[in-house]
Scaffold this motif. Structure first.
Motif, short mmCIF file in Angstrom:
data_model
loop_
_atom_site.label_atom_id
_atom_site.label_comp_id
_atom_site.label_asym_id
_atom_site.label_seq_id
_atom_site.Cartn_x
_atom_site.Cartn_y
_atom_site.Cartn_z
N PHE A 14 0.84 -1.20 0.00
CA PHE A 14 0.00 0.00 0.00
C PHE A 14 0.88 1.25 0.00
CE2 PHE A 14 -2.01 3.23 2.80
CZ PHE A 14 -3.04 3.61 1.96
N VAL A 41 -4.06 -3.00 0.00
CA VAL A 41 -5.21 -2.89 0.91
C VAL A 41 -5.98 -4.20 0.95
CG1 VAL A 41 -7.31 -1.63 1.43
CG2 VAL A 41 -5.38 -0.43 0.43
N LEU A 45 -6.76 -6.63 4.08
CA LEU A 45 -8.12 -6.99 4.49
C LEU A 45 -8.29 -8.50 4.60
CD1 LEU A 45 -10.38 -4.50 2.53
CD2 LEU A 45 -10.43 -4.92 4.97
N MET A 48 -7.03 -9.78 7.65
CA MET A 48 -7.90 -9.50 8.80
C MET A 48 -8.97 -10.57 8.99
SD MET A 48 -6.82 -7.05 10.38
CE MET A 48 -5.15 -7.26 9.82
N ARG A 51 -8.67 -13.13 11.82
CA ARG A 51 -8.85 -12.84 13.25
C ARG A 51 -9.83 -13.81 13.88
NH1 ARG A 51 -10.45 -7.84 15.23
NH2 ARG A 51 -12.44 -8.57 14.46
N PHE B 140 -17.92 0.89 5.25
CA PHE B 140 -17.60 0.35 3.94
C PHE B 140 -18.59 0.85 2.89
CE2 PHE B 140 -17.43 -2.83 0.56
CZ PHE B 140 -16.09 -2.69 0.24
N TYR B 143 -17.50 4.01 1.71
CA TYR B 143 -16.43 3.90 0.72
C TYR B 143 -16.99 3.67 -0.67
CZ TYR B 143 -13.01 1.55 -2.21
OH TYR B 143 -12.25 1.19 -3.27
N LEU B 181 -8.46 5.31 -1.66
CA LEU B 181 -7.62 4.19 -1.19
C LEU B 181 -7.17 4.43 0.25
CD1 LEU B 181 -5.07 2.88 -3.78
CD2 LEU B 181 -6.96 1.70 -2.68
N ALA B 182 -6.76 5.67 0.53
CA ALA B 182 -6.36 5.99 1.90
C ALA B 182 -7.53 5.76 2.84
CB ALA B 182 -5.88 7.44 1.99
N LEU B 184 -10.00 3.64 2.36
CA LEU B 184 -10.26 2.20 2.49
C LEU B 184 -9.27 1.55 3.45
CD1 LEU B 184 -11.94 -0.19 1.55
CD2 LEU B 184 -10.32 -0.54 -0.29
N MET B 185 -8.00 1.98 3.37
CA MET B 185 -7.01 1.44 4.31
C MET B 185 -7.43 1.78 5.74
SD MET B 185 -4.40 -0.43 4.06
CE MET B 185 -3.08 -1.06 5.08
N VAL B 187 -10.48 2.14 6.77
CA VAL B 187 -11.59 1.23 7.10
C VAL B 187 -11.02 -0.10 7.57
CG1 VAL B 187 -13.57 -0.02 6.19
CG2 VAL B 187 -13.16 2.32 5.48
N ALA B 188 -10.01 -0.60 6.83
CA ALA B 188 -9.41 -1.89 7.20
C ALA B 188 -8.81 -1.81 8.60
CB ALA B 188 -8.34 -2.27 6.18
N LEU B 189 -8.16 -0.70 8.91
CA LEU B 189 -7.55 -0.56 10.24
C LEU B 189 -8.61 -0.50 11.33
CD1 LEU B 189 -4.69 1.99 9.46
CD2 LEU B 189 -4.46 -0.41 10.09
N TYR B 191 -11.54 -1.79 11.17
CA TYR B 191 -12.11 -3.13 11.30
C TYR B 191 -11.16 -4.04 12.08
CZ TYR B 191 -14.74 -7.29 10.24
OH TYR B 191 -15.49 -8.44 10.36
N ALA B 192 -9.87 -3.88 11.82
CA ALA B 192 -8.88 -4.68 12.55
C ALA B 192 -8.95 -4.37 14.05
CB ALA B 192 -7.48 -4.40 12.01
N THR B 194 -11.59 -2.90 15.82
CA THR B 194 -12.86 -3.01 16.53
C THR B 194 -13.70 -4.20 16.09
OG1 THR B 194 -14.03 -1.68 14.88
CG2 THR B 194 -12.97 -0.49 16.67
N GLY B 195 -13.43 -4.77 14.92
CA GLY B 195 -14.24 -5.87 14.43
C GLY B 195 -15.63 -5.44 13.99
N LEU B 197 -17.95 -2.32 11.46
CA LEU B 197 -17.88 -1.23 10.49
C LEU B 197 -18.84 -0.11 10.88
CD1 LEU B 197 -17.84 -3.40 7.27
CD2 LEU B 197 -15.96 -2.06 8.17
N LEU B 214 -5.22 8.44 8.09
CA LEU B 214 -5.40 8.02 6.70
C LEU B 214 -6.74 8.48 6.14
CD1 LEU B 214 -3.98 4.39 6.70
CD2 LEU B 214 -3.30 6.24 5.17
#
Lengths: 101, 496
Positions: A14, A41, A45, A48, A51, B140, B143, B181-182, B184-185, B187-189, B191-192, B194-195, B197, B214
């Motif tokens: 990324f 990205v 994902l 992830m 997990r 998401f 996004y 893209l920034a 979306l990254m 969003v991924a973080l 989600y990582a 808190t689990g 969206l 980001l």
């Protein structure tokens, strides 16, 4: 453990891709760099999804990746189209803009 | 009671998103009737939003779980005050800009095989994206809607098919893609970390801060906040006038709206006073720089595009005013009202500029002498909308700036109050600079062609709308504040 590796590789891709979009000067290279950043990205994902293992991997990130791929493909198509159009328009002199082909 | 409230809210929500999509698909098949379908579709969408507003006023925030699939795999749409307010202003502006476009694009529609004809389907896709974005209730889905909005806007920006417009559109596309893209990254973080969206407070952890950085950077790029505004003036100034109006009035607000939701709902626990002042400082710089560039612009549409750069700055004042010790509700109400006021005024100004461009064949400010005498209606619309941009009473712009100023004074932020006043003075200067040329008396007609009456009428109606907004401020403010997040900067998240 392997999920962590994928996540790190995803983050590195990324970052590399972002650098490429900003720093590369040929337009085509910018578009390629955007795709690399996007793949980064997606890889992150997918990592992830690991997990949660029981009873099956988390489906939500995978759903996001699938949607993201669709978006990336359409965006790439639009970018390539605009690059072609720009080349076509700037090769010709100015008044040619409205005379069709 | 009677009639309308027996129709469930989810029908209205679904119609607000589905009808522009359906219209866009129909237009791709029935190209010949695109304009008629477009105006008809606009009325249907506006009706759906009106129905939704009615439900909101009666019953409070509404939601729809699409297809009965629960989040996180399914999509939930939620209609609260801000969402319905944004969808409403989009509907009003969309209707008038659409009617305007039927006249503006006509002479060109026959010649190129697929240049101007694509306006309608692209605009309907954009509209669907905008409504879905306002109603989206998870990270998401935001996004995806941001991308729909971005891609459709780029297509519209390239419609003119000149080298300058295509180059500007390409630059816009790259910035927009980088921004999403920034995001979306981020969003991924989230989600990582808190689990989930959902737009609920994230915990103060390094991952949360990385996501904040980001996502905010991505959205600042898309909203064109100084110093990331470079792509906006060429993209907005080179597009056909109805497209410029849509991009400047609505599209930049969409990404700002996402930023607003994120900072006040998702990231509220992370944002301390220092973080909240960062967008504030950039906002002040944007107001000054954008206004100065507008003063220096040589073409009318460039002037208006730089005015957008400046006005975007005002929006970002909400973060220091609402999150750095000030009170949340007034600042939030003020900024949403500002969005509505600016959207109406900016759309009117761009349509009036389109009339000038059509009638004179160019928009070089120095050569626009005689405009007031020969295009009195358009110039009156420009002046009325200009009053709102400057922020003079009784316009909507006045109420919006007044609310922001009151919030700044209440929080004791004299610096921001100064910026608000100074920005108004600079706006006066760039509006008057144009009029100093437009008012010049020219003995004989300099127009190259006449204008259809509806082109002048649409500009005028939007300008009068920006004035009426100021007169009807109270009910509109009340609607905008239905269902606001109650968690302030101090709140530790948690469901309401």
């Amino acid at each position: 453990m392997s999920a962590l590796l994928y996540a790190v590789v995803g983050a590195v891709l990324f970052a590399l891709g972002l650098y490429g979009v900003v720093a590369a000067s040929p337009l085509l290279r910018k578009v390629l760099a955007f795709n690399i950043a996007g793949s980064g990205v997606f890889l992150f994902l997918v990592a992830m999804a690991d997990r949660v293992r029981v009873p099956f991997p988390d489906p939500v990130p995978q759903a996001m990746v699938l949607t993201g791929i669709v978006v990336a493909v359409s965006a790439t198509a639009l970018a390539l189209l605009l690059i072609c159009l720009l080349r076509e328009l700037s090769d010709r002199p100015r008044e040619a803009a409205d005379d069709g082909h | 009671m009677t009639g309308i409230e027996t129709i469930a809210a989810d029908v209205w929500i679904a119609a607000a998103v589905a009808s522009p999509l359906a219209a866009a698909c129909a237009m791709l098949v029935l190209r010949r009737w695109a304009a008629a379908l477009g105006v008809l579709g606009s009325l249907v969408i506006l009706g759906a939003v009106a129905g939704l507003a009615h439900q909101l006023l009666l019953l409070g925030p509404q939601q729809l779980v699409v297809g009965g699939w629960d989040p996180p795999l399914g999509i939930r749409l939620r209609a609260d005050g801000p969402a319905v307010g944004m969808a409403g202003i989009t509907g009003l502006i969309g209707l008038f800009v659409g009617i305007y476009a039927t006249a503006y694009l006509r002479p060109l529609a026959a010649s190129p095989p697929h240049g101007e004809r694509l306006f309608w389907p692209l605009w309907m896709f954009l509209w669907a994206g905008l409504n879905a974005l306002y109603l989206a209730d998870d990270l998401f889905n935001l996004y995806v809607t941001l991308e729909v909005v971005g891609l459709a806007s780029v297509g519209l920006a390239a419609l003119a098919r000149t080298a300058a417009a295509v180059a500007a559109a390409l630059r816009y596309l790259l910035v927009s893609l980088l921004g999403s893209l920034a995001y979306l990254m981020g969003v991924a973080l989230v989600y990582a970390a808190t689990g989930t969206l959902e737009l609920r407070g994230v915990a103060a952890a390094p991952v949360g801060y990385a996501a904040l950085a980001l996502m905010s950077a991505g959205l600042l790029m898309k909203t064109a906040l100084f110093p990331l505004h470079g792509w906006l003036p060429p993209a907005h100034a080179n597009a056909p006038a109805p497209v410029s109006a849509l991009l400047s009035a609505l599209v930049v607000k969409a990404s700002f709206y996402v930023m607003l939701r994120l900072w006040f709902e998702l990231f509220a626990p992370l944002i301390g006073p220092a973080t909240a002042h960062l967008p504030g400082v950039l906002a002040a710089a944007a107001i000054l720089w954008g206004s100065l560039q507008a003063l220096a612009a040589r073409r009318l549409k460039q002037l208006i595009a730089y005015s957008t750069v400046a006005q975007v700055g005002y929006l970002f004042l909400v973060f220091p005013l609402g999150l750095a010790g000030g009170s949340l509700r007034p600042a939030w109400g003020a900024v949403l009202f500002f969005i509505l006021a600016h959207a109406l005024a900016k759309a009117a100004v761009f349509l009036a500029a389109g009339n000038v461009l059509k009638a004179f064949g160019h928009d070089r400010i120095a050569d626009l002498g005689g405009a007031v005498q020969q295009l009195p209606v358009s110039m009156f619309a420009f002046a009325v909308a200009g009053v709102s941009l400057v922020g003079l009473p009784p316009s909507g712009g006045f109420i919006a700036k007044w609310l922001l100023l009151a919030a700044a004074l209440e929080a004791g932020r004299w610096g921001y109050a100064g910026v608000l006043v100074g920005g108004g003075l600079l706006a006066t200067a760039y509006i008057f600079r144009f009029f100093s040329h437009a008012f010049r008396f020219v003995p004989e007609s300099v127009l190259c062609c006449g204008l259809p009456r509806r082109m002048e009428g649409c500009a005028l109606l939007l300008a009068l709308g920006s004035m009426a907004l100021g007169l009807a401020a109270d009910p509109i403010l009340a609607l905008l504040q239905i269902g606001l997040p109650e968690t302030g900067a101090a709140g530790a998240g948690g469901a309401p």
